[in-house]
Design an enzyme around this catalytic site. Sequence first.
Site, PDB file in Angstrom:
ATOM      1  N   HIS A  43      95.132 -49.348  44.878  1.00 10.49           N
ATOM      2  CA  HIS A  43      94.487 -50.657  44.745  1.00 10.49           C
ATOM      3  C   HIS A  43      95.557 -51.697  44.413  1.00 10.49           C
ATOM      4  CE1 HIS A  43      90.741 -53.002  43.171  1.00 10.49           C
ATOM      5  NE2 HIS A  43      91.688 -53.831  43.558  1.00 10.49           N
ATOM      6  N   GLU A  70      92.061 -50.036  48.425  1.00 12.49           N
ATOM      7  CA  GLU A  70      91.077 -50.929  47.817  1.00 12.49           C
ATOM      8  C   GLU A  70      91.688 -52.297  47.563  1.00 12.49           C
ATOM      9  OE1 GLU A  70      88.638 -47.631  45.129  1.00 12.49           O
ATOM     10  OE2 GLU A  70      89.977 -49.070  44.146  1.00 12.49           O
ATOM     11  N   HIS A 190      84.813 -45.489  39.099  1.00 13.19           N
ATOM     12  CA  HIS A 190      85.089 -46.285  37.908  1.00 13.19           C
ATOM     13  C   HIS A 190      84.551 -45.572  36.664  1.00 13.19           C
ATOM     14  CE1 HIS A 190      86.858 -50.163  36.659  1.00 13.19           C
ATOM     15  NE2 HIS A 190      86.216 -49.876  35.551  1.00 13.19           N
TER      16      HIS A 190
END
Length: 237
Positions: A43, A70, A190
């Site tokens: 990410h 991401e 997450h």
Amino acid sequence: MTKLSVNINKIATLRNSRGGNTPNVVQFAKDVQKFGAEGVTIHPRPDERHIRYQDAYDLKSEVYTEYNIEGNPIDKFVNMVLELKPTQVTLVPDALDAITSNAGWDTIKHKHFLIDVIKEFKDHGIRTSIFVDPDLKQIEGAKATGTDRIELYTEAFAHAYGLGNKSAIKPYTACAELANSLKIGINAGHDLSLENIKYFKEHIPNLLEVSIGHALISESLYLGVENVIQMYLQKLK
């Protein structure tokens, strides 16, 4: 079996704290795949405080499982993804100063923006996923964007589960059932961990993939990376 994609941002954070190239992000990606991980997630953020854009290019030839990138689809990110053509791009509405991802897309408010971005990625053969909160209206909105998958934002579940509130899974199950009926693939991520991953998996029908970074790396400090990956794979069966 739900696929495990290992988010390696924390390895880049550790590297960047001292400069140089230790630990080596590319070698770590190669190792987690060797240990059984079925994907690698990164990410990159605009300030490159952990994964750098150059890392994304360096990893391209070394990720032979699923490569998931991401990020917030700003121009620089979009151009990089189109050039690298990873297996999957996951769109996250990060504020520029966000410490970590903290909300899903408003798929209704940003419908037309998401339609355009998703179409561009899909036209280049890149599977798309969008980060969403466990809200039925947002799942319906996701369908209208043309996305291949959603990634359920699981922080609320993980926090409640840690306090003993297992009923926090209910909105996630409902969203998963709706996504299945709409023929949208389901990912999640997450704050999922060894403590809560089995329960989450058991209550999410047709969960295709989880992306886990912070917890997995933290657990590996005590238990070892190879061992932790095998523990996740067992819980995801």
